[in-house]
Design a protein around this motif. Structure first.
Motif, short mmCIF file in Angstrom:
data_model
loop_
_atom_site.label_atom_id
_atom_site.label_comp_id
_atom_site.label_asym_id
_atom_site.label_seq_id
_atom_site.Cartn_x
_atom_site.Cartn_y
_atom_site.Cartn_z
N GLU A 217 -52.39 114.84 27.46
CA GLU A 217 -52.85 114.60 26.09
C GLU A 217 -53.66 113.31 25.98
OE1 GLU A 217 -49.09 112.30 26.53
OE2 GLU A 217 -49.76 114.30 27.11
N GLU A 218 -53.55 112.44 26.99
CA GLU A 218 -54.30 111.18 26.96
C GLU A 218 -55.80 111.43 26.89
OE1 GLU A 218 -53.10 108.10 26.69
OE2 GLU A 218 -51.10 108.98 26.54
N PHE A 219 -56.28 112.53 27.50
CA PHE A 219 -57.71 112.84 27.48
C PHE A 219 -58.17 113.34 26.11
CE2 PHE A 219 -56.49 113.71 31.98
CZ PHE A 219 -57.21 112.68 32.56
N LEU A 220 -57.23 113.66 25.25
CA LEU A 220 -57.57 114.23 23.94
C LEU A 220 -57.54 113.19 22.82
CD1 LEU A 220 -55.42 117.49 24.21
CD2 LEU A 220 -57.80 117.15 24.90
N LYS A 221 -57.24 111.95 23.14
CA LYS A 221 -57.16 110.92 22.11
C LYS A 221 -58.56 110.46 21.70
CE LYS A 221 -52.60 109.08 23.25
NZ LYS A 221 -51.82 107.91 23.71
N ASP A 222 -58.69 110.10 20.42
CA ASP A 222 -59.98 109.59 19.95
C ASP A 222 -60.14 108.13 20.36
OD1 ASP A 222 -58.56 107.99 18.13
OD2 ASP A 222 -58.96 109.29 16.42
N ARG A 223 -61.24 107.51 19.95
CA ARG A 223 -61.52 106.14 20.41
C ARG A 223 -60.54 105.12 19.83
NH1 ARG A 223 -65.03 103.63 16.57
NH2 ARG A 223 -65.64 105.07 14.89
N HIS A 224 -59.74 105.54 18.83
CA HIS A 224 -58.71 104.66 18.27
C HIS A 224 -57.34 104.92 18.88
CE1 HIS A 224 -61.60 103.32 15.29
NE2 HIS A 224 -61.81 104.58 14.92
N GLY A 225 -57.26 105.89 19.80
CA GLY A 225 -55.99 106.21 20.44
C GLY A 225 -55.16 107.25 19.72
N ASN A 226 -55.77 107.94 18.74
CA ASN A 226 -55.03 108.95 17.97
C ASN A 226 -55.24 110.35 18.54
OD1 ASN A 226 -54.21 107.00 15.96
ND2 ASN A 226 -56.32 107.09 15.19
N LEU A 227 -54.18 111.13 18.54
CA LEU A 227 -54.28 112.51 19.00
C LEU A 227 -54.91 113.39 17.92
CD1 LEU A 227 -50.81 112.92 20.73
CD2 LEU A 227 -53.04 113.03 21.85
N PRO A 228 -55.56 114.48 18.31
CA PRO A 228 -56.18 115.36 17.30
C PRO A 228 -55.14 116.14 16.52
CG PRO A 228 -56.39 116.32 19.48
CD PRO A 228 -55.81 114.94 19.68
N PHE A 229 -55.50 116.52 15.32
CA PHE A 229 -54.67 117.37 14.48
C PHE A 229 -54.77 118.81 14.96
CE2 PHE A 229 -54.34 119.96 10.52
CZ PHE A 229 -53.07 119.59 10.13
N ASP A 230 -55.97 119.21 15.36
CA ASP A 230 -56.26 120.58 15.77
C ASP A 230 -57.09 120.53 17.05
OD1 ASP A 230 -57.08 123.19 16.12
OD2 ASP A 230 -58.09 123.37 14.19
N ILE A 231 -56.53 120.99 18.17
CA ILE A 231 -57.24 120.88 19.44
C ILE A 231 -58.35 121.92 19.58
CG2 ILE A 231 -55.39 119.79 20.72
CD1 ILE A 231 -54.71 122.56 21.87
N THR A 232 -58.52 122.79 18.59
CA THR A 232 -59.64 123.74 18.63
C THR A 232 -60.81 123.29 17.76
OG1 THR A 232 -58.86 125.08 16.75
CG2 THR A 232 -57.96 125.61 18.93
N ALA A 233 -60.67 122.12 17.11
CA ALA A 233 -61.72 121.64 16.21
C ALA A 233 -62.98 121.26 16.99
CB ALA A 233 -61.22 120.44 15.42
N PRO A 234 -64.17 121.58 16.47
CA PRO A 234 -65.43 121.25 17.16
C PRO A 234 -65.63 119.75 17.38
CG PRO A 234 -65.81 122.84 15.38
CD PRO A 234 -64.40 122.35 15.24
#
Length: 427
Positions: A217-234
């Motif tokens: 999941e570390e690869f899915l974090k945004d530049r602020h370190g937050n995980l996405p709400f929806d991993i299918t979002a564009p």
């Protein structure tokens, strides 16, 4: 028959206990399909899935004797609304709106069960649309609310369940849930409470699971370190927002059929969709195999709280207590309760090792019944794992800062008792 499932562009197969080809980028990234109910033992599950922390799927054979699979479902495989209303019509249930994002989850409200069923029927009739949005009955503590009902039985593979053993003992909470929702309802990307294991059995309907092994999941974090709400979002493909997304692998995908049970390993993040009108039974649980992961999670959570508190300009004399309070409000537990959690688990095993198991006490005590089923060696294994984590807790600086005089016995005395009990058991 065994069926093939696919992970985005990566195919993998579920078979009767045999490893399937690994998905690229995921060491051991396969999902086994367990079909042989007569020959698949607890030892097999312990060795092949609990210890290595690998997912698997159990066939519908493992749930075919549950009364809920007969009475909660119509002959054509749909939710039996009339029966459910008869049994639970007056209950009040937690309902989430899947169409609304509030912080990093869906907002919840409490509704009468009969009102939710009325909504669900109208939602189906209107082509799965409603001005109220897509409502999903989630995290309903049905077993606690209706303890007299025998709607399912926990498979032996999931019977070493410290979370529910502890919360049953203190009579405060439990981690046994029922989920009910229409086609299109879903749960956003998350890892389970305390980074616990979970199992989920479909009473009716089908689910689609998207899973990432712990750490990916570390690869899915945004530049602020937050995980996405929806991993299918564009948006995840926007490098300005998610700079490491291109390094991630496609998620593992499981299509779960009616009656099947999915085992989700400790710390695996996942997102789940109901492909049909679906009812499921879900448990979260911790045991000796992943209690160290739970302890690591609590340390990480406290460190995150401390970083936030340290940004405050005004110093506080009781900063360490405030951090514990905030952590408990976020996670549901603090270090002193974690100690009590370990103590209850340990004392139950010591009682069994020192006094043995008699049929009457086992029938009245779920934890002793589980230990009886799994055997004395499992009780010793549990104690070993408890001692290891308790020793780490006792040496932890943040734990030592707390007023430990209220703990009985003291951590040192409990550790001594556990070690002596193990020595006697191993003679």
């Amino acid at each position: 028959m065994d069926r093939a499932t696919f992970a985005c562009s990566t195919a993998f197969f579920r078979d009767s206990g045999n490893s399937s080809p690994a998905a690229p980028g995921f060491p051991g990234g396969h999902v086994d399909f367990i079909d042989k109910i007569d020959s698949f033992t607890y030892s097999d599950f312990f060795r092949d899935y609990l210890i290595p922390n690998h997912p698997c799927v159990f066939s519908a054979k493992f749930t075919e004797d549950w009364s809920s699979r007969r009475t909660w479902v119509t002959c054509d495989g749909k939710p039996n609304f009339e029966h459910l209303l008869q049994k639970f019509g007056e209950a009040v249930v937690p309902v989430a709106n899947c169409d609304v994002k509030e912080y990093n989850s869906n907002p919840k409200e409490q509704l009468p069960f009969k009102e939710y069923v009325e909504y669900w029927r109208e939602y189906i009739h209107n082509g799965y649309r409603s001005s109220r949005g897509c409502l999903y009955l989630k995290d309903w503590h049905l077993s606690r609310a209706f303890p007299e009902l025998d709607v399912y039985s926990t498979p032996v593979y999931f019977s070493s369940d410290w979370l529910n053993e502890y919360w049953d003992a203190v009579a405060v909470d439990d981690y046994r849930f029922v989920y009910m929702g229409p086609k299109g309802s879903w749960t956003p990307f998350h890892a389970d409470v305390f980074r616990s294991y979970s199992w989920s059995a479909n009473i009716c309907g089908r689910k689609r699971w998207l899973l990432y092994p712990a750490g990916h999941e570390e690869f899915l974090k945004d530049r602020h370190g937050n995980l996405p709400f929806d991993i299918t979002a564009p948006d995840l493909r926007d490098k300005r927002i998610y700079p490491r997304y291109s390094q991630s692998q496609p998620p593992l995908e499981i299509i779960q059929e009616s009656g099947e049970i999915v085992f989700i390993p400790s710390g695996w993040h996942h997102q789940v969709y109901n492909l049909e009108d679906t009812i499921s039974i879900n448990h979260n649980w911790v045991n000796g195999c992943n209690v160290a992961i739970m302890w690591g999670f609590l340390q990480d959570e406290l460190a995150a709280v401390q970083r936030e508190i340290n940004r405050w300009k005004d110093p506080m004399d009781d900063r360490h207590l405030q951090c514990q309070l905030i952590m408990k409000s976020c996670t549901g537990i603090d270090y002193k309760e974690f100690y009590n959690f370990l103590k209850v688990i340990a004392e139950n095993r010591i009682s069994v090792l020192e006094k043995g198991l008699d049929e009457e006490s086992s029938s009245r005590n779920n934890s002793k019944a589980a230990i009886s089923t799994l055997g004395m060696l499992h009780a010793v294994f549990d104690l070993k794992r408890t001692v290891k984590v308790l020793s780490s807790l006792n040496a932890n600086e943040d734990f030592r800062k707390l007023d430990l005089t209220s703990l009985s016995p003291s951590p040192e005395a409990l550790l001594h008792h556990l070690e002596a009990a193990m020595d006697r058991a191993l003679l």
